[in-house]
Design a protein around this motif. Structure first.
Motif, PDB file in Angstrom:
ATOM      1  N   SER A  38      50.308  32.040  34.456  1.00 25.04           N
ATOM      2  CA  SER A  38      49.260  32.983  34.825  1.00 25.04           C
ATOM      3  C   SER A  38      49.917  34.242  35.377  1.00 25.04           C
ATOM      4  CB  SER A  38      48.295  32.371  35.846  1.00 25.04           C
ATOM      5  OG  SER A  38      48.995  31.976  37.016  1.00 25.04           O
ATOM      6  N   ALA A  39      49.105  35.277  35.532  1.00 30.16           N
ATOM      7  CA  ALA A  39      49.589  36.558  36.037  1.00 30.16           C
ATOM      8  C   ALA A  39      48.632  37.046  37.120  1.00 30.16           C
ATOM      9  CB  ALA A  39      49.703  37.582  34.901  1.00 30.16           C
ATOM     10  N   GLU A  40      48.845  38.256  37.571  1.00 33.47           N
ATOM     11  CA  GLU A  40      47.904  38.854  38.507  1.00 33.47           C
ATOM     12  C   GLU A  40      46.531  38.967  37.852  1.00 33.47           C
ATOM     13  OE1 GLU A  40      46.332  39.509  41.055  1.00 33.47           O
ATOM     14  OE2 GLU A  40      47.421  41.101  42.065  1.00 33.47           O
ATOM     15  N   GLN A  41      45.470  38.768  38.636  1.00 33.60           N
ATOM     16  CA  GLN A  41      44.129  38.959  38.089  1.00 33.60           C
ATOM     17  C   GLN A  41      44.008  40.372  37.530  1.00 33.60           C
ATOM     18  OE1 GLN A  41      44.786  37.576  41.043  1.00 33.60           O
ATOM     19  NE2 GLN A  41      43.392  35.895  41.513  1.00 33.60           N
ATOM     20  N   GLY A  42      43.410  40.466  36.322  1.00 36.50           N
ATOM     21  CA  GLY A  42      43.345  41.746  35.635  1.00 36.50           C
ATOM     22  C   GLY A  42      42.571  42.808  36.377  1.00 36.50           C
ATOM     23  N   TYR A  43      41.649  42.388  37.258  1.00 37.48           N
ATOM     24  CA  TYR A  43      40.881  43.380  37.999  1.00 37.48           C
ATOM     25  C   TYR A  43      41.667  43.958  39.167  1.00 37.48           C
ATOM     26  CZ  TYR A  43      39.737  38.873  40.220  1.00 37.48           C
ATOM     27  OH  TYR A  43      39.802  37.620  40.767  1.00 37.48           O
ATOM     28  N   PRO A  53      31.819  47.985  30.253  1.00 38.04           N
ATOM     29  CA  PRO A  53      31.941  48.628  31.560  1.00 38.04           C
ATOM     30  C   PRO A  53      31.738  50.140  31.468  1.00 38.04           C
ATOM     31  CG  PRO A  53      33.734  47.077  31.186  1.00 38.04           C
ATOM     32  CD  PRO A  53      33.023  47.241  29.881  1.00 38.04           C
ATOM     33  N   LEU A  54      31.544  50.750  32.655  1.00 39.38           N
ATOM     34  CA  LEU A  54      31.260  52.179  32.751  1.00 39.38           C
ATOM     35  C   LEU A  54      32.095  52.779  33.882  1.00 39.38           C
ATOM     36  CD1 LEU A  54      29.432  54.485  31.663  1.00 39.38           C
ATOM     37  CD2 LEU A  54      27.755  53.822  33.407  1.00 39.38           C
ATOM     38  N   HIS A  55      32.509  54.034  33.705  1.00 39.70           N
ATOM     39  CA  HIS A  55      33.336  54.707  34.689  1.00 39.70           C
ATOM     40  C   HIS A  55      32.482  55.547  35.646  1.00 39.70           C
ATOM     41  CE1 HIS A  55      32.607  57.378  31.356  1.00 39.70           C
ATOM     42  NE2 HIS A  55      32.970  58.427  32.068  1.00 39.70           N
ATOM     43  N   ARG A  56      33.044  55.834  36.773  1.00 40.40           N
ATOM     44  CA  ARG A  56      32.388  56.682  37.767  1.00 40.40           C
ATOM     45  C   ARG A  56      32.255  58.116  37.232  1.00 40.40           C
ATOM     46  NH1 ARG A  56      35.710  56.850  43.045  1.00 40.40           N
ATOM     47  NH2 ARG A  56      36.785  58.481  41.879  1.00 40.40           N
ATOM     48  N   ASP A  57      31.251  58.814  37.700  1.00 43.74           N
ATOM     49  CA  ASP A  57      31.013  60.206  37.288  1.00 43.74           C
ATOM     50  C   ASP A  57      30.811  60.316  35.783  1.00 43.74           C
ATOM     51  OD1 ASP A  57      31.416  60.973  39.979  1.00 43.74           O
ATOM     52  OD2 ASP A  57      33.573  61.145  39.644  1.00 43.74           O
ATOM     53  N   ASN A  58      30.037  59.404  35.235  1.00 46.76           N
ATOM     54  CA  ASN A  58      29.787  59.389  33.799  1.00 46.76           C
ATOM     55  C   ASN A  58      28.609  60.298  33.447  1.00 46.76           C
ATOM     56  OD1 ASN A  58      27.185  57.555  33.825  1.00 46.76           O
ATOM     57  ND2 ASN A  58      28.699  56.533  35.141  1.00 46.76           N
ATOM     58  N   ASP A  59      28.498  60.623  32.163  1.00 48.92           N
ATOM     59  CA  ASP A  59      27.442  61.524  31.698  1.00 48.92           C
ATOM     60  C   ASP A  59      26.057  60.889  31.736  1.00 48.92           C
ATOM     61  OD1 ASP A  59      29.343  63.440  31.236  1.00 48.92           O
ATOM     62  OD2 ASP A  59      29.558  62.998  29.099  1.00 48.92           O
ATOM     63  N   LEU A  60      25.997  59.567  31.844  1.00 43.31           N
ATOM     64  CA  LEU A  60      24.707  58.894  31.907  1.00 43.31           C
ATOM     65  C   LEU A  60      24.077  59.000  33.288  1.00 43.31           C
ATOM     66  CD1 LEU A  60      25.570  55.621  29.944  1.00 43.31           C
ATOM     67  CD2 LEU A  60      24.409  57.660  29.071  1.00 43.31           C
ATOM     68  N   ARG A  98      31.722  46.352  37.676  1.00 44.86           N
ATOM     69  CA  ARG A  98      32.811  47.010  38.400  1.00 44.86           C
ATOM     70  C   ARG A  98      32.712  48.521  38.169  1.00 44.86           C
ATOM     71  NH1 ARG A  98      35.958  42.532  40.740  1.00 44.86           N
ATOM     72  NH2 ARG A  98      35.288  40.767  39.496  1.00 44.86           N
ATOM     73  N   ILE A  99      32.947  49.276  39.202  1.00 42.26           N
ATOM     74  CA  ILE A  99      33.034  50.723  39.051  1.00 42.26           C
ATOM     75  C   ILE A  99      34.455  51.060  38.608  1.00 42.26           C
ATOM     76  CG2 ILE A  99      32.872  52.955  40.205  1.00 42.26           C
ATOM     77  CD1 ILE A  99      30.943  51.727  42.174  1.00 42.26           C
ATOM     78  N   VAL A 156      39.921  49.290  38.120  1.00 39.80           N
ATOM     79  CA  VAL A 156      38.759  48.854  38.890  1.00 39.80           C
ATOM     80  C   VAL A 156      38.766  49.498  40.268  1.00 39.80           C
ATOM     81  CG1 VAL A 156      37.611  46.883  39.948  1.00 39.80           C
ATOM     82  CG2 VAL A 156      38.577  46.671  37.651  1.00 39.80           C
ATOM     83  N   GLY A 157      37.663  50.170  40.597  1.00 39.08           N
ATOM     84  CA  GLY A 157      37.552  50.769  41.920  1.00 39.08           C
ATOM     85  C   GLY A 157      36.807  49.918  42.919  1.00 39.08           C
ATOM     86  N   GLY A 158      35.991  49.003  42.426  1.00 35.63           N
ATOM     87  CA  GLY A 158      35.232  48.127  43.319  1.00 35.63           C
ATOM     88  C   GLY A 158      34.075  47.495  42.580  1.00 35.63           C
ATOM     89  N   PHE A 159      33.353  46.629  43.283  1.00 32.81           N
ATOM     90  CA  PHE A 159      32.191  45.946  42.715  1.00 32.81           C
ATOM     91  C   PHE A 159      30.942  46.742  43.036  1.00 32.81           C
ATOM     92  CE2 PHE A 159      28.650  42.933  42.941  1.00 32.81           C
ATOM     93  CZ  PHE A 159      28.749  42.333  41.695  1.00 32.81           C
TER      94      PHE A 159
END
Length: 670
Positions: free
Chosen positions: A230-235, A460-467, A508-509, A533-536
């Motif tokens: 296993s590795a570090e959690q991807g988030y 997923p969606l990013h912060r400061d998106n056009d939506l 996730r943001i 990932v910036g947070g939940f």
């Protein structure tokens, strides 16, 4: 040699064993996956045996006497800080053997009293100290050398230890010396040597290159130890470089290296074309952190994998990305790929395959099939002929939503089994929301106005998106469907698979990678990704009540001979916070389930599972296997986690359940 497009099943060879021989022995032996599997008093694998069924033919505990169970002993792990509650012991020669704590102490206790017999702890290394999963070890593997029982432990530092089960001493002649003070001269293999990357025995792989550890035990099949990782959690990742979670194999007697299977195919290897740039050369993960299963008679080991680096953003690794989020069947002697099936293409949803593949023999439309069933976070059971990899029922590639983040290229389709039907919520619409009262429903709808919702595989969606949205919700998420704590169980006599699941969405943001990277003390890799990932940001409750309609968690019985659901029941009882909520006063609330998944085992007489009563008290429940009717419950002294097991010791059947810092053993009253 026969191949198919890597998006679907690919059978690269027929096994060398005669089909007639395979049919003759499929029902026999501890690991064959037949109907008579696990018919002895021992429990030599964290899931009972190599089939992953969590089944025992023991029948001393039945419907008539179940509620006469009482706590026989409790093993306290106070000597091991932060004891891992996910480590299921094995039972061998009168002893329970398992691991505990962040150092992954290996220990044996008397199976009748819980008294310690022996223990071992690995010397400290930076490899251990840095390990993000040092408290995630799920147990040990079992084998024999000249008829003498041996246990194998993979440590957080990624060393393989071999111990004599009776004494706890390292096996002489296995492996060799490790150039770190305190290690024994024999009985240990440094697994990093098999991966082919530069490393230091104390420090491990340079973090700029990547990182690897272990969270599940190895498996011993026909004299071969197969090791996942296993590795570090991807988030928690913010950089694109890492090492692949290649599968390793060693001789069980000597520890000599046998083979390595590349989970991330390079030039000339099958599946290389599913990496559309040079990401194959510098990214990684695709680990098998869940336990492995095997068909000993056919000489095949089954490998469930997780996604590639990293979760929720894969713009730097376009393509389907074999062998991420797949089920892979390997020849245990050579490491050659027998077949594979990719369950999720270009996984960015953290849909890592969370549970052991379950081997069963079933009869479908009059045809006997040696099957393997993989339960998932997607709330699907993917079912295959375990010899050929052909789906038992058709699996269809269906259109899914397009990416919402710039620079991301998702697969236009994903595989959807036509049978069995999904066993829990998939996607999210207003019809899935709480509806005890119109006011609660409206409050739930209002709470979701700032989020993108939709079908399964909503991206997923990013912060400061056009939506103008906060984030998106994908359902199930990494907290929905079946996850680590939701152990499936199977009855080889009937072909029924018991699956536990819960409702839950991921959200996730996604923020600029530099922002997340600044929060990491010692990240792996060198190149910061565009997003991380910036947070939940999800919505889980409305006015103190769960967002969704009940049941919040359930157990579903699936007849794997027909693919049909037979019944489902809630896990445990409705929590008092629901029953006593002011908004529900005077209402007749059906059993909602607790919202937690269950640990399960099945015996010749009962299905047993762990859950909670309305007041939060922990119980072991007994259920009629054919109908789901609750037959009884027994109070437990602590809240269970992950798994349990059963065995016969000195003429008495025991059930052992894990909890933080302890093991709880139950048996019938004198």
């Amino acid at each position: 040699m026969k191949t198919a497009h890597p998006r679907r099943v690919s059978v690269v060879r027929q096994p060398l064993w005669l089909l007639a021989l395979g049919a003759a022995v499929a029902g026999c032996g501890e690991g064959g996956g037949g109907r008579s599997a696990a018919n002895n008093a021992e429990w030599k694998n964290i899931a009972g045996d190599h089939t992953g069924q969590r089944y025992s033919a023991l029948d001393q505990i039945d419907a008539e006497n179940f509620e006469n169970l009482e706590v026989a002993w409790v093993w306290e792990g106070s000597d091991y800080p932060a004891v891992n509650a996910r480590a299921t012991p094995i039972y061998v020669d009168g002893k329970l053997i398992s691991v505990a704590g962040e150092k992954r102490h290996t220990y044996a206790i008397d199976a009748g009293t819980g008294e310690k017999v022996w223990e071992y702890v690995e010397p400290e290394t930076f490899r251990w100290e840095y390990s993000m999963r040092k408290n995630h070890g799920k147990g040990v593997a079992y084998g024999e050398i000249d008829g003498r029982p041996v246990v194998y432990m993979v440590s957080p530092g990624f060393f393989l230890h071999a111990f004599w089960a009776d004494t706890g001493e390292h096996v002489q002649g296995f492996g060799g010396p490790v150039d770190v003070p305190g290690f024994p001269e024999t009985g240990v293999v440094d697994l990093l040597a098999g991966l082919g990357h530069e490393f230091d025995p104390y420090y491990g792989i340079p973090l700029e290159t990547g990182y690897i550890t272990s969270s599940s035990p190895a498996i011993v099949v026909n004299g071969v130890i197969v090791v996942g990782n296993s590795a570090e959690q991807g988030y928690n990742q913010s950089r694109r470089e890492n090492v692949p979670g290649d599968i390793l194999a060693y001789d069980a007697r000597t520890g000599d290296f046998k083979w390595k299977f590349n989970v991330l195919p390079g030039p000339g290897e099958f599946g290389h074309e599913t990496w559309e740039n040079d990401a194959w050369s510098w990214t990684g993960d695709i680990s098998s952190w869940a336990p492995l299963s095997a068909d000993e008679e056919r000489g095949i080991v089954y490998i469930p994998t997780n996604g590639a680096t990293m979760d929720f953003w894969g713009g730097f690794r376009p393509g389907d990305n074999l062998f991420s989020t797949s089920l892979i069947a390997l020849d245990v002697q050579t490491g050659e790929r027998v077949w594979h099936y990719q369950l999720v293409h270009h996984d960015i949803w953290n849909y890592d395959t969370p549970q052991i593949p379950v081997l069963m023999d079933v009869t479908v439309d009059g045809r006997d099939i040696p099957a393997v069933a993989q339960v998932t976070k997607q709330a699907f059971v993917y079912a295959f002929d375990r010899e050929t990899g052909e789906p038992i029922w058709p699996i269809e590639e269906r259109p899914v939503p397009e990416a919402l983040m710039p620079g991301e290229a998702l697969s236009p389709t994903q595989p959807f089994p036509t049978k069995p039907a999904a066993y829990d919520m998939q996607g999210l619409t207003h019809d899935d929301l709480i509806d005890f009262t119109p006011e609660l429903r409206e409050a739930a709808i209002e709470a979701l106005e700032d989020f993108v919702i939709g079908p399964m595989f909503t991206p997923p969606l990013h912060r400061d998106n056009d939506l103008g949205k906060v984030a998106s919700l994908w359902c199930p998420g990494d907290v929905g469907g079946t996850n680590i704590d939701g152990t499936p169980a199977a009855d080889p006599e009937t072909g029924i698979l018991y699956v536990t699941s819960q409702k839950g969405c991921g959200s996730r943001i996604m923020v600029p990678g530099e922002e997340r990277d600044a929060r990491e003390d010692a990240p792996t890799g060198t190149t910061i990704t565009k997003y991380a990932v910036g947070g939940f940001a999800g919505v889980r409750q409305v006015r103190g009540l769960p967002l969704f309609k009940p049941p919040y968690s359930r157990i579903t019985a699936i007849d794997m001979n027909t693919g049909e659901h037979l019944w489902w029941i809630p896990v445990g009882d409705t929590p008092n916070r629901v029953l006593e909520h002011d908004a529900l006063e005077g209402m007749d609330i059906p059993n909602t389930g607790t919202g937690r998944q269950a640990a399960q085992i099945v015996t010749s007489t009962l299905l047993m599972y762990t859950g909670e009563g309305s007041d939060g008290t922990s119980y072991l429940f007994a259920v009629d296997k054919a109908t789901g009717e609750r037959l009884g419950r027994v109070e437990l002294p602590a809240q269970p986690r992950y798994g349990m097991m059963t065995y016969m010791h000195e003429g008495r059947q025991h059930v052992v359940i894990q909890a933080p810092n302890r093991l709880m053993a139950l048996r019938l009253a004198d």
